[in-house]
Design an enzyme around this catalytic site. Structure first.
Site, PDB file in Angstrom:
ATOM      1  N   GLY A  88       0.888  -1.079   0.676  1.00  0.00           N
ATOM      2  CA  GLY A  88      -0.140   0.127   0.363  1.00  0.00           C
ATOM      3  C   GLY A  88       1.130   1.036   0.420  1.00  0.00           C
ATOM      4  O   GLY A  88       1.847   1.106  -0.368  1.00  0.00           O
ATOM      5  N   PRO A 127       2.586   5.103   1.131  1.00  0.00           N
ATOM      6  CA  PRO A 127       3.357   4.694   2.284  1.00  0.00           C
ATOM      7  C   PRO A 127       2.228   5.585   3.232  1.00  0.00           C
ATOM      8  O   PRO A 127       1.760   6.680   3.228  1.00  0.00           O
ATOM      9  CB  PRO A 127       4.471   6.078   1.750  1.00  0.00           C
ATOM     10  N   GLY A 133       0.499   3.297   7.869  1.00  0.00           N
ATOM     11  CA  GLY A 133       0.153   1.910   9.257  1.00  0.00           C
ATOM     12  C   GLY A 133       1.357   0.434   9.130  1.00  0.00           C
ATOM     13  O   GLY A 133       1.028  -0.324   9.533  1.00  0.00           O
ATOM     14  N   LYS A 134       1.604   0.197   7.512  1.00  0.00           N
ATOM     15  CA  LYS A 134       2.349  -1.090   7.409  1.00  0.00           C
ATOM     16  C   LYS A 134       3.369  -1.467   8.516  1.00  0.00           C
ATOM     17  O   LYS A 134       2.978  -2.816   8.946  1.00  0.00           O
ATOM     18  CB  LYS A 134       2.436  -1.360   5.843  1.00  0.00           C
ATOM     19  N   SER A 181      -5.686   4.225 -18.121  1.00  0.00           N
ATOM     20  CA  SER A 181      -6.932   4.608 -17.808  1.00  0.00           C
ATOM     21  C   SER A 181      -7.604   5.660 -17.939  1.00  0.00           C
ATOM     22  O   SER A 181      -8.552   6.293 -17.877  1.00  0.00           O
ATOM     23  CB  SER A 181      -7.317   4.108 -16.247  1.00  0.00           C
ATOM     24  N   LYS A 190      -9.553   6.229  -6.601  1.00  0.00           N
ATOM     25  CA  LYS A 190     -10.276   7.726  -7.783  1.00  0.00           C
ATOM     26  C   LYS A 190     -11.831   7.655  -7.068  1.00  0.00           C
ATOM     27  O   LYS A 190     -12.231   9.134  -7.612  1.00  0.00           O
ATOM     28  CB  LYS A 190     -10.630   6.709  -9.343  1.00  0.00           C
TER      29      LYS A 190
END
Length: 782
Positions: free
Chosen positions: A365, A367, A370-371, A688, A731
């Site tokens: 995920g 930065p 909270g990893k 996209s 998005k």
């Protein structure tokens, strides 16, 4: 007398037919007596033929002494006619021959090669030289001086050699005699043999003498240095032996016996595999026989201490209370539901089955989400020790696997070191920033991690320093990464990937209120009686002073405000303050970021797109215009290759559907199209925006306005199909923040709607796109 007459006749003859013997690694000069051994069949045949005739034979040196069966191209044409003086048979069918050089000679013709070489040789007597020639006299004196210097340096030559040379009065003969005594290359001796002019021969000899003298001087200097160094080492060795003897008399040598006994006692307490125990016992025995102060003993001691200090049998007892673990995880972190759910599942299964191996999770995920900190909370929730290894920029494989003990300063890898410091064999082990591993000539750390992170292999992880397997199967491995794109496929395959999405604005408000504000107030020495934060103030910080998926900068700005308030409080300027949106601007200055807010409802050639960035989702206003020209397509706004290809694919689709769309079929010949994405300094890429750019171009070519309060995303094909894209959650959050209430997404992304927070999901109308025509129905205002 007859021999001398015969020799004189030979030198006077124009040609003479003689047996020929190639010499290996030898040269012979006229007037030189030499003995050598021969064993080749051809050489023996030539020798026997010479003895039967008149004892004369022609000798020439081989160019390469390693050639066993030489041909005429393998030996020099110029050599020496010699007379055989003595012949002696040796054991092993070889013959030792004593010969005397008579005259130079050159091979004019080889008569035959079998059973021996027979040649037509032209004798080459020395060119005439006047005995009173001053130049010749000077050359002879110079050569004698050089030879005297050579004899004094070269200890292998007896001093009598020089005395025998001084009496020679012929320049050519002097050159030959001296040349025969000098230890020089075969090629250099051959050059002297080939020179017929006596003065030229002397000059060349002097050149070679000076070269050999220089080489001998260098060898002498090297020998002296080596001898001095050896004397120094011998002296040091003698002194060290004296020290050891003194230490032994004083009883200092008893220390190593105590160490060995301590090592054996520690080893007895450990439950080890037979192979491991045997290896350690062998090392302890080797150590007991070493000198305590030697470098090898230090390496051995370090190895034994490291191995014995490892927690071979020590395991932390897991606290399997799922309710308690869930409470701790929720106390430390808001959100991260997927991570928490996976940990609680693991605890539940462990409580039912004790044979379960530790999971290998990869938290991916943006930065600041909270990893890293969630890994610490996981360790606390299960009552395990925590170890962390940052992999960012690690390029050396030895960081993972350790160094072999043959290297000076060898140590175990950082994994084994961390396990040793934890003191338990089942900690929670965090590999931080696994996507930023490097590789170079020292190895590939990512490949070294394959064994560590493979549940089928890490039961017998082999560190290069330990040289015995260590069980890592009970370790709970957690890795973190910002993206999976840079993680090698085989490594990624061994991990269970859990996506950690960025936080929504509502999430950030909740996190700031419950976690960050109380933490920063406490860290800066304040309390709730002095400072409070309103929700509007927190939202102002989130929207106008930070732009991120996580909350790292949000915490930093809250801390910045707390420090400013602390200064004013200490100065007596305030007693109590409430941080409102207005107060935030006063304390932090002008707004740093802004978010697009939809104002105009429609415009020709301008569509609203959605994009994903590392700091969350953003809205993009894609502008197009058409001007008279020759059909050029101009793309600006720092578009990447993929985005440019999407734009070209859209143009091709429009050309194929021009008639149906009401567009002139020759527009691509008469109009130049320009597609621009604002914020041109920011690089943009990805497929996209395909449907968004295509819709904007159709609006420009038809003149029909586009609704700007409808945002869209999706990749298109040449047939107009809309394909799924990533980052739907981020998005849609960006669209909601900009005031958009209708979002067009690919039909195949329908399942991603469930990942969007319910409050946002209920506030937005989603339209599923199968093709470009579906999008045109929603945004073109006719």
């Amino acid at each position: 007398m007859e021999d001398n007459i015969r020799e004189k006749k030979i030198t006077e003859l124009e040609f003479v037919e003689l047996p020929m013997i190639p010499l290996r690694g030898l040269s012979i000069f006229p007037n030189m007596v030499l003995h050598f051994d021969i064993g080749r069949e051809k050489s023996i045949n030539a020798l026997e033929k010479a003895m039967v005739n008149d004892q004369y034979v022609f000798l020439s040196s081989q160019k390469d002494e390693n050639v066993e069966l030489p041909t005429p191209k393998d030996f020099y044409n110029t050599g020496t006619i010699v007379r055989i003086k003595q012949m002696l048979k040796l054991p092993g069918d070889s013959i030792r021959v004593l010969v005397e050089g008579i005259s130079r000679g050159v091979i004019e013709e080889i008569l035959f090669e079998v059973p021996y070489f027979k040649c037509r040789v032209k004798p080459l007597p020395d060119a005439e030289c006047d005995a009173d020639d001053p130049e010749a006299e000077a050359l002879m004196r110079t050569v004698l001086n050089s030879f005297d210097n050579y004899v004094s340096i070269n200890k292998n030559l007896p001093a009598e050699v020089f005395a025998s040379v001084v009496t020679i009065d012929s320049p050519g003969r002097m050159a030959d005699v001296i040349g025969s005594h000098i230890d020089m290359k075969l090629e250099d001796k051959q050059k002297l043999i080939e020179i017929l002019d006596q003065k030229e021969r002397l000059s060349k000899l002097n050149e070679l003498l000076l070269k050999e003298i220089e080489i001998l001087n260098i060898e002498h200097d090297i020998s002296s240095k080596v001898k001095n160094q050896m004397d120094k080492h011998q002296r040091e060795y003698y002194l060290r032996e004296q020290i050891r003897a003194i230490q032994s008399e004083l009883g200092a040598g008893e220390d190593i016996d105590d160490e060995v006994a301590s090592f054996r006692e520690q080893l007895e307490k450990l439950e080890l595999a037979d192979v491991t125990r045997e290896k350690i016992e062998k090392e302890i025995s080797r150590f007991s026989k070493m000198q305590p102060s030697s470098a090898e003993a230090t390496v051995s001691r370090t190895y034994i201490e490291t191995v014995l200090a490892l927690p071979w049998n020590t395991l932390s007892e897991d606290n399997l209370d799922v309710v308690r673990a869930e409470k701790i995880l929720n106390e430390d972190h808001y959100g991260l539901e997927k991570v928490k759910e996976r940990v609680l599942e693991y605890l539940a299964v462990v409580s039912l089955s004790e044979s379960l191996k530790g999971p290998i999770l990869c938290l991916v995920g943006p930065p600041g989400t909270g990893k890293t900190s969630i890994a610490k909370s996981i360790a606390r929730s299960v009552d395990r020790k925590f170890a962390r290894l940052s992999l960012g920029g690690v390029r050396d494989e030895a960081e993972i696997r350790g160094h072999r003990r043959t290297y000076i300063g060898a140590i175990p890898g950082r994994i084994i070191n961390a396990i040793k410091e934890c003191g338990t064999r089942n900690p929670v082990f965090l590999f931080d920033e696994v996507d930023k591993l490097g590789s170079d000539y020292k190895g590939d750390p990512a490949s070294a991690l394959l064994e560590v992170l493979d549940p089928e292999q890490n039961k017998e992880f082999n560190d290069h320093f330990l040289e015995v397997p260590f069980d890592l199967s009970q370790v709970m491995f957690i890795t973190t990464a910002n993206t999976t794109e840079t993680i090698p496929g085989p490594l990624l395959d061994r991990m269970e990937v859990i996506e950690v999405s960025g936080y929504t604005e509502e999430d950030k408000v909740r996190i700031a209120t419950e976690y960050l504000v109380p933490k920063q107030i406490k860290e800066n020495g304040l309390n709730k009686k002095i400072i409070t934060f309103t929700e509007s103030g927190i939202r102002r910080i989130i929207n106008n002073y930070t732009r991120e998926s996580g909350v790292r900068n949000l915490e930093r700005e809250i801390g910045n405000i707390c420090r400013k308030i602390a200064r004013k409080y200490v100065a007596g300027q305030i007693e109590k303050v409430s941080i409102t949106a207005k107060r935030v601007e006063e304390l932090l200055g002008k707004k740093r970021f802004r978010f697009d807010v939809i104002k105009d409802k429609k415009d020709v050639g301008v569509t609203t797109g959605l994009a994903w960035t590392a700091v969350g989702g953003v809205t993009l206003f894609i502008e197009t215009t058409a001007v008279p020209g020759s059909g050029k397509l101009v793309l600006t706004g720092q578009m990447g290759d993929v985005m440019q290809e999407s734009a070209r694919a859209g143009i091709s689709y429009i050309r194929s559907m021009a008639d149906k769309l009401g567009i002139a079929e020759d527009f691509h010949e008469k109009l130049d199209l320009h597609i621009h994405i604002p914020e041109g300094a920011t690089p943009k890429d990805g497929p996209s925006a395909g449907v968004t750019m295509c819709t904007a171009v159709i609006s420009t070519l038809t003149g029909i306005p586009v609704r700007k309060d409808v945002a869209m995303t999706g990749e298109i094909t040449l047939r107009g199909r809309v394909l799924p894209v990533g980052g739907i959650r981020e998005k849609v959050m960006a669209a909601h923040r900009a005031g958009i209430r209708k979002v067009l997404i690919p039909a195949e992304n329908e399942s991603d709607i469930q990942d969007i927070p319910e409050a946002v999901r209920d506030d937005i109308e989603f339209v599923l796109l199968h093709n470009v025509e579906d999008a045109l129905k929603q945004v073109l205002i006719k």
